[in-house]
Design an enzyme around this catalytic site. Structure first.
Site, PDB file in Angstrom:
ATOM      1  CG  ASP A   7     -28.265 -51.933 -12.770  1.00 52.89           C
ATOM      2  OD1 ASP A   7     -27.298 -52.359 -12.333  1.00 52.89           O
ATOM      3  OD2 ASP A   7     -28.277 -50.184 -12.711  1.00 52.89           O
ATOM      4  CD  GLU A  43     -28.644 -55.130  -9.459  1.00 56.77           C
ATOM      5  OE1 GLU A  43     -27.683 -54.902  -8.319  1.00 56.77           O
ATOM      6  OE2 GLU A  43     -28.689 -54.506 -10.002  1.00 56.77           O
TER       7      GLU A  43
HETATM    8  C1  GLC Z   1     -26.700 -51.782  -9.220  1.00 56.80           C
HETATM    9  C2  GLC Z   1     -25.435 -52.086  -9.563  1.00 56.80           C
HETATM   10  C3  GLC Z   1     -24.730 -51.555  -8.786  1.00 56.80           C
HETATM   11  C4  GLC Z   1     -25.510 -49.612  -8.552  1.00 56.80           C
HETATM   12  C5  GLC Z   1     -27.118 -49.539  -8.894  1.00 56.80           C
HETATM   13  C6  GLC Z   1     -27.784 -48.106  -9.887  1.00 56.80           C
HETATM   14  O1  GLC Z   1     -27.510 -52.371  -7.909  1.00 56.80           O
HETATM   15  O2  GLC Z   1     -25.089 -53.561  -9.409  1.00 56.80           O
HETATM   16  O3  GLC Z   1     -22.933 -51.620  -8.584  1.00 56.80           O
HETATM   17  O4  GLC Z   1     -24.744 -49.012  -7.752  1.00 56.80           O
HETATM   18  O5  GLC Z   1     -27.215 -51.124  -9.509  1.00 56.80           O
HETATM   19  O6  GLC Z   1     -27.008 -48.632 -10.690  1.00 56.80           O
END
Ligand code: GLC
Ligand code: MG
Length: 558
Positions: free
Chosen positions: A218, A280
């Site tokens: 994440d 991500e």
């Molecule tokens: C990432 C997740 C999202 C979340 C954010 C904070 O972008 O995909 O859903 O709100 O991180 O953890």
């Protein structure tokens, strides 16, 4: 780096962009299906999906033809941000089940040949995590506070915004402030602190030992903050539109993050099997993103620039070319994604009024898009994506053609992006509405009690799995065909050439030892005539034989 030759053929100009991979690790070509567990399938009828529900539906995923699933967080959490606020990284929230259920799910998936990727959230914890509670109790200057970013006054004051609106700093009772790039219930960890690094290495080992095949990391680009915590001076709106490089702000894409991922990669490589991790990282431009997928870091990174491409032939061609060129420069597979739990579903997004708007921002005043046209484009977009070499991500429900549920009532909404945004932004609940499985059943078959943590709109019944499975021309059958043909023709690994047929038509050839597959997507207003010599393998709209209509895609072979 692939050579790029331009040579004219009698038929059309061809631009060679990418060569096939020389090695065949599973993650180079996998189609990975994202499960958002609270909304997938509910086995105990409490209105919240759970691990038992996923297990019960594995046969469906196997039949769909995916290679792996990525499960969004199922850890103990107050659910202040849909589980991305983790209170214990090594357990399962009772709402989702138990650790034994996680073990069973992993084993059952493996028995069907489906790999399992889980979500790790290292940038922040929940404020209810024992570490943060200890930090509050221990007071200023304590080692407990040093695991987070506590300051006496935020950079006097530092102007960093929370991703969800409002300031990124919250004051505690004794006067100190702590940093949270997201909700105030998600305090940022300080990755300069060795205890933080050790805790996460232990967490990765904990789950690797239980048999997971990999991790989705994440907000991988946020962990390291520039020394000095200086003010943001970038234009925040331009930044959100992706018009500035990600490292234009001092809390994103800092070079120090790469040391962390090199250590993690070494850890993964010390395990048997091809364990993989995907970043991500909302990092732009592509050459900065490529740094995350160097040979000793992540195997994959989500390609959000592709997700953000507008519905335009030049834009799509440019993204395909740049993506493959940059991934090839470091020997990594390209990845492709159109929808996830953070963005407006692509069946809605591809017809929104302002296509340059950040895909996660849904403004309350935005006009409601045309559902029919949206689905037509979404199906064509998916047909293009699933033919591209590399790995593709699907988000639960897109195979049913689900739309964004924009009309959710305010009282039902839970997303901090809505709750902190003062009502201007609707947030992400609309892509997280529980999945319809059976039209004539309570909660459309999500469970058998009819309970649902977010209300399902009446038209969701028409999208239900039982209405689509086995029905020619349904979106579900289109996805099944695309995945089956992709597998037969091994499209995940082939060379790619862009073919110049018409400026408003995207055309490409994917070639490997199964032959050449030509993919054509018509973004123009005139139909494109399909050559008589070509055989249609699959088309995004029913009944395509000799003319490819606007907003449709086709896979062809000789
Ligand atoms: C990432 C997740 C999202 C979340 C954010 C904070 O972008 O995909 O859903 O709100 O991180 O953890
Ligand atoms: Mg449940």
């Amino acid at each position: 780096m692939s050579p790029r030759k331009h040579h004219a053929t009698p038929e059309s100009a061809v631009e060679h962009v990418h060569d096939a991979f020389g090695t065949a690790e599973w993650w180079r070509t996998a189609v990975i299906y994202q499960v958002y567990p609270r909304s997938f399938a509910d086995s105990d009828g409490d209105g919240n999906g759970d691990l038992g529900g996923i297990r019960n539906r594995l046969a469906y995923l196997h039949d769909l033809g995916v290679d792996a699933i990525w499960i969004s967080p199922f850890y103990p959490s107050p659910q202040a941000d849909g589980g991305y606020d983790v209170a214990d990284h090594r357990d399962v929230d009772p709402m989702y089940g138990t650790l034994a259920d996680a073990d069973d799910l992993i084993a059952a998936a493996h028995a069907l040949g489906i790999r399992v990727i889980i979500d790790i959230v290292p940038n922040h914890t929940s404020d209810e995590h024992p570490w943060f509670q200890a930090a509050l109790a221990a007071g200023p200057g304590s080692p407990e506070r040093a695991r987070y970013w506590f300051v006496d006054s935020p950079g006097v004051p530092n102007n960093w915004p929370s991703e969800f609106g409002g300031p990124a700093w919250t004051q505690v009772a004794d006067g100190q402030w702590y940093l949270h790039l997201f909700d105030r219930k998600q305090p940022d960890l300080n990755w300069e602190n060795p205890e933080v690094r050790e805790m996460f290495a232990g967490t990765l080992r904990f789950w690797l030992d239980r048999g997971v095949d990999g991790f989705r990391i994440d907000v991988a680009h946020h962990l390291v903050k520039a020394p000095g915590l200086s003010d943001v001076d970038a234009d925040w709106d331009a930044y959100n539109r992706g018009a500035l490089p990600t490292n234009a702000v001092p809390f994103a894409d800092q070079d120090g993050v790469h040391d962390i991922y090199r250590q993690w990669r070494a850890l993964l490589d010390s395990y048997p099997g091809e364990r993989a991790m995907v970043a991500e990282a909302w990092v732009t431009p592509h050459d900065r993103l490529a740094r995350y997928v160097r040979a000793d870091e992540f195997q994959q990174a989500f390609n959000f620039d592709y997700m953000r491409a507008t519905w335009d032939a030049d834009a799509l061609r440019a993204q395909i070319r740049t993506t493959l060129r940059n991934a090839d420069s470091v020997g990594a597979p390209a990845t492709w994604v159109l929808s996830n739990h953070d963005v407006i579903r692509h069946a809605t997004r591809l017809v929104r009024a302002d296509p340059t708007m950040a895909p996660w921002i849904l403004e309350a005043t935005e006009p409601r898009p045309d559902t029919g046209l949206g689905l037509r484009r979404a199906r064509a977009a998916t047909a293009l994506m699933l033919a591209l070499p590399g790995s593709s991500y699907l988000y639960q429900g897109e195979e049913l053609g689900l739309r964004e549920v924009i009309e959710l009532p305010a009282k039902a909404r839970t997303d901090p992006d809505f709750l902190r945004g003062g009502g201007h932004r609707l947030g992400r609940d609309g892509c997280r509405v529980p999945i319809p499985w059976t039209k004539d059943a309570p909660a459309f078959g999500f469970n058998d009690t009819g309970a649902s943590w977010l209300p399902q709109p009446a038209d969701f019944g028409d999208y239900a799995v039982d209405r689509q499975r086995g029905r020619d021309g349904s979106t579900l059958e289109l996805y099944r065909s695309l995945l089956a043909v992709r597998r037969q023709r091994q499209l995940g690994n082939g060379s790619l050439a862009l073919v110049d047929l018409r400026p408003d038509v995207v055309a490409l050839d994917v070639t490997n030892d199964r032959g050449t597959t030509r993919i054509v997507l018509n973004l123009g207003s005139a139909p494109w005539p399909i050559p008589a010599s070509a055989r249609v393998l699959v088309a995004s709209t029913d009944g395509v034989t000799d003319l490819l209509p606007t907003d449709c895609a086709v896979w062809l072979t000789d």
